[in-house]
Design a protein around this motif. Structure first.
Motif, PDB file in Angstrom:
ATOM      1  N   PHE A   1       0.831  -1.202   0.000  1.00  0.00           N
ATOM      2  CA  PHE A   1       0.000   0.000   0.000  1.00  0.00           C
ATOM      3  C   PHE A   1       0.872   1.261   0.000  1.00  0.00           C
ATOM      4  O   PHE A   1       0.625   2.206  -0.755  1.00  0.00           O
ATOM      5  CB  PHE A   1      -0.926  -0.023   1.216  1.00  0.00           C
ATOM      6  CG  PHE A   1      -1.801   1.182   1.353  1.00  0.00           C
ATOM      7  CD1 PHE A   1      -2.932   1.318   0.568  1.00  0.00           C
ATOM      8  CD2 PHE A   1      -1.506   2.174   2.266  1.00  0.00           C
ATOM      9  CE1 PHE A   1      -3.755   2.437   0.689  1.00  0.00           C
ATOM     10  CE2 PHE A   1      -2.314   3.289   2.398  1.00  0.00           C
ATOM     11  CZ  PHE A   1      -3.442   3.420   1.611  1.00  0.00           C
ATOM     12  N   ALA A   2       1.905   1.267   0.834  1.00  0.00           N
ATOM     13  CA  ALA A   2       2.794   2.432   0.924  1.00  0.00           C
ATOM     14  C   ALA A   2       3.496   2.685  -0.411  1.00  0.00           C
ATOM     15  O   ALA A   2       3.707   3.837  -0.796  1.00  0.00           O
ATOM     16  CB  ALA A   2       3.815   2.227   2.045  1.00  0.00           C
ATOM     17  N   GLU A   3       3.842   1.630  -1.117  1.00  0.00           N
ATOM     18  CA  GLU A   3       4.516   1.774  -2.406  1.00  0.00           C
ATOM     19  C   GLU A   3       3.594   2.407  -3.449  1.00  0.00           C
ATOM     20  O   GLU A   3       4.053   3.100  -4.360  1.00  0.00           O
ATOM     21  CB  GLU A   3       5.005   0.415  -2.904  1.00  0.00           C
ATOM     22  CG  GLU A   3       5.769   0.456  -4.203  1.00  0.00           C
ATOM     23  CD  GLU A   3       7.104   1.170  -4.109  1.00  0.00           C
ATOM     24  OE1 GLU A   3       7.550   1.706  -5.141  1.00  0.00           O
ATOM     25  OE2 GLU A   3       7.718   1.194  -3.022  1.00  0.00           O
ATOM     26  N   LEU A   4       2.300   2.205  -3.320  1.00  0.00           N
ATOM     27  CA  LEU A   4       1.347   2.717  -4.297  1.00  0.00           C
ATOM     28  C   LEU A   4       1.036   4.201  -4.129  1.00  0.00           C
ATOM     29  O   LEU A   4       0.506   4.828  -5.043  1.00  0.00           O
ATOM     30  CB  LEU A   4       0.035   1.926  -4.212  1.00  0.00           C
ATOM     31  CG  LEU A   4       0.123   0.460  -4.595  1.00  0.00           C
ATOM     32  CD1 LEU A   4      -1.202  -0.230  -4.341  1.00  0.00           C
ATOM     33  CD2 LEU A   4       0.549   0.309  -6.042  1.00  0.00           C
ATOM     34  N   ARG A   5       1.370   4.755  -2.979  1.00  0.00           N
ATOM     35  CA  ARG A   5       1.091   6.184  -2.756  1.00  0.00           C
ATOM     36  C   ARG A   5       1.817   7.008  -3.811  1.00  0.00           C
ATOM     37  O   ARG A   5       2.980   6.793  -4.093  1.00  0.00           O
ATOM     38  CB  ARG A   5       1.543   6.609  -1.366  1.00  0.00           C
ATOM     39  CG  ARG A   5       0.634   6.097  -0.304  1.00  0.00           C
ATOM     40  CD  ARG A   5       0.906   6.768   1.038  1.00  0.00           C
ATOM     41  NE  ARG A   5       0.151   6.067   2.046  1.00  0.00           N
ATOM     42  CZ  ARG A   5       0.689   5.452   3.088  1.00  0.00           C
ATOM     43  NH1 ARG A   5       1.977   5.485   3.288  1.00  0.00           N
ATOM     44  NH2 ARG A   5      -0.074   4.825   3.951  1.00  0.00           N
TER      45      ARG A   5
END
Length: 129
Positions: free
Chosen positions: A23-27
């Protein structure tokens, strides 16, 4: 990267902490930022990993479009094909860039470009399903 380690696991074997790393990578992804945040974690649960070696095609023009791709590491050249069949425009994509968004927005269409890895690349793959 913790995100890549999490992606390399089968989707059903990922912990909540690993899903948060994905999820953090998709920000900051321009396409996913347009989708309501409530759906992001569900998207992370279904994300798959694909390693593509330099010079190998990710997709071909005319392929059924059933996956969206997000570049996690490496770079990909998108070679756009207009309707007359001549390749005439390229776009180089890298960190968090995506292609194949039409798999989500326009299901049932064919890919209108060829994508080739410019270097060994790691991709997040979001199947249409």
């Amino acid at each position: 990267q913790g995100c890549l380690e999490a992606l390399r696991k089968p989707p059903g074997e990922r912990s909540a902490q690993e899903l948060h790393k994905i999820f953090a990578e998709l920000r900051g992804n321009h396409f996913l930022d347009q989708i309501p945040a409530a759906f992001h974690m569900d998207l992370c649960k279904g994300m798959e990993h694909r390693m593509v070696e330099r010079g190998i095609e990710v997709v071909f023009a005319g392929d059924p479009l059933d996956e969206m791709f997000i570049i996690v590491a490496g770079s990909v050249r998108a070679i756009l094909e207009p309707s007359n069949g001549i390749y005439n425009r390229t776009i180089d994509l890298s960190d968090k860039d995506c292609f194949g968004e039409q798999a989500i927005t326009m299901p049932g269409t064919d890919m209108r470009m060829q994508a080739v890895a410019l270097e060994d690349s790691e991709l997040m793959v979001l199947p249409r399903e």
